[in-house]
Design a protein around this motif. Structure first.
Motif, mmCIF file in Angstrom:
data_model
loop_
_atom_site.group_PDB
_atom_site.id
_atom_site.type_symbol
_atom_site.label_atom_id
_atom_site.label_comp_id
_atom_site.label_asym_id
_atom_site.label_seq_id
_atom_site.Cartn_x
_atom_site.Cartn_y
_atom_site.Cartn_z
ATOM 1 N N ARG A 157 17.892 49.321 5.955
ATOM 2 C CA ARG A 157 17.731 47.796 7.974
ATOM 3 C C ARG A 157 17.034 47.145 7.724
ATOM 4 N N HIS A 158 16.178 47.096 7.134
ATOM 5 C CA HIS A 158 15.426 45.770 6.620
ATOM 6 C C HIS A 158 16.398 44.735 5.698
ATOM 7 N N LEU A 159 17.069 45.241 5.009
ATOM 8 C CA LEU A 159 17.801 44.352 3.522
ATOM 9 C C LEU A 159 19.460 44.233 5.272
ATOM 10 N N ALA A 160 19.626 44.681 5.565
ATOM 11 C CA ALA A 160 20.516 44.254 6.629
ATOM 12 C C ALA A 160 20.796 43.360 6.943
ATOM 13 N N TYR A 161 18.746 43.485 8.494
ATOM 14 C CA TYR A 161 18.281 43.000 9.025
ATOM 15 C C TYR A 161 18.480 41.055 8.419
ATOM 16 N N LEU A 162 17.838 41.387 7.561
ATOM 17 C CA LEU A 162 17.759 40.312 6.379
ATOM 18 C C LEU A 162 19.237 39.168 6.369
ATOM 19 N N GLN A 163 20.103 40.535 5.696
ATOM 20 C CA GLN A 163 21.302 39.300 5.484
ATOM 21 C C GLN A 163 22.062 38.888 6.815
ATOM 22 N N THR A 164 22.129 39.756 7.864
ATOM 23 C CA THR A 164 22.572 39.524 9.073
ATOM 24 C C THR A 164 21.896 37.878 9.303
ATOM 25 N N GLY A 165 20.770 38.208 9.376
ATOM 26 C CA GLY A 165 20.456 37.106 10.395
ATOM 27 C C GLY A 165 20.737 35.508 8.946
ATOM 28 N N ILE A 166 20.962 35.356 7.598
ATOM 29 C CA ILE A 166 21.266 34.484 7.103
ATOM 30 C C ILE A 166 23.291 34.780 7.113
ATOM 31 N N GLY A 167 24.218 35.302 8.230
ATOM 32 C CA GLY A 167 25.004 35.019 7.898
ATOM 33 C C GLY A 167 26.271 35.581 7.416
ATOM 34 N N TYR A 168 25.537 36.986 6.695
ATOM 35 C CA TYR A 168 26.546 37.378 6.442
ATOM 36 C C TYR A 168 27.269 38.883 7.241
ATOM 37 N N THR A 169 27.985 40.033 6.774
ATOM 38 C CA THR A 169 28.873 40.416 8.281
ATOM 39 C C THR A 169 28.136 41.844 6.824
ATOM 40 N N VAL A 170 27.530 43.205 7.366
ATOM 41 C CA VAL A 170 27.156 43.872 6.350
ATOM 42 C C VAL A 170 27.812 45.390 6.681
ATOM 43 N N LYS A 171 28.043 46.283 5.409
ATOM 44 C CA LYS A 171 29.291 47.194 5.595
ATOM 45 C C LYS A 171 27.637 48.458 6.297
ATOM 46 N N ARG A 172 27.750 48.953 6.882
ATOM 47 C CA ARG A 172 26.903 50.484 8.167
ATOM 48 C C ARG A 172 26.854 51.677 7.822
ATOM 49 N N ASP A 173 27.628 51.752 6.416
ATOM 50 C CA ASP A 173 28.140 53.437 6.111
ATOM 51 C C ASP A 173 28.385 53.677 5.012
#
Length: 198
Positions: A157-173
């Motif tokens: 979740r923290h990795l996804a938060y960071l990556q989403t914040g810099i513009g990536y679309t994160v796979k959630r499953d």
């Protein structure tokens, strides 16, 4: 080759993957993949060639996603193998205007095949077990949006938060330590070793 030699060749390939990718040695990095190789990650899912292209572009733009390996367990079945390698993924970026490191612990789950005498990655699927976020300056703490953070799987979740914040679309499953996604992945691994298609 002996069983030991096959395992050594696979381990060498897995270590080269990390060193060459993180160093930006793209020409040699391509050699660890078979032509139909595929990569799954939080921020990218696609062919090896596409992964190399987007990784290279990110590297040239200052994106730093680094890896560190631990122990490896290899299941061999003739010219096929499944390798599980303990790893950490670390990424540095600004999170809510504060420079932070995220470290995610998990495993690389690799589908490998020996073709024309050479082992190569057919599919790399990380398993995300747990992660954490640390500000570079401990005196500055980012204020995270709890609803956004809790919307991502626990293992990354923290990795996804960071990556989403810099513009990536994160796979959630993506697979975690437990649950249906990782159980299904183990089933695919068994089928691969038995000669099935991916």
């Amino acid at each position: 080759m002996s069983d030991f030699s096959e395992r050594l060749a696979i381990r060498d390939l897995l270590e080269n993957w990390v060193v060459w990718r993180d160093a930006g040695d793209w020409e040699r990095f391509r050699t660890v993949w078979h032509d139909d190789g595929r990569m799954m990650a939080t921020w990218f899912q696609g062919t090896a060639d596409e992964f190399i292209a987007v990784s290279r572009k990110g590297f040239e733009n200052g994106v730093r996603i680094l890896h560190f390996l631990g122990g490896t367990s290899i299941d061999l079945a003739g010219d096929r193998a499944i390798a599980q390698t303990k790893m950490t993924i670390s990424q540095r970026a600004e999170v809510e205007s504060v420079a932070c490191d995220v470290v995610c612990t998990g495993r690389f789950y690799d589908f490998l095949e020996k073709r024309d005498g050479k082992w190569g990655v057919v599919l790399r699927q990380p398993i995300y077990e747990k992660d954490r976020l640390d500000p570079i300056d401990p005196a500055r703490i980012p204020k995270l949006d709890r609803d956004v953070l809790d919307g991502f799987p626990e293992g990354y979740r923290h990795l996804a938060y960071l990556q989403t914040g810099i513009g990536y679309t994160v796979k959630r499953d993506m697979p975690g330590l437990t649950g249906p996604a990782v159980t299904a992945l183990y089933g695919r691994g068994k089928a691969w070793l038995a000669g099935g298609a991916l």
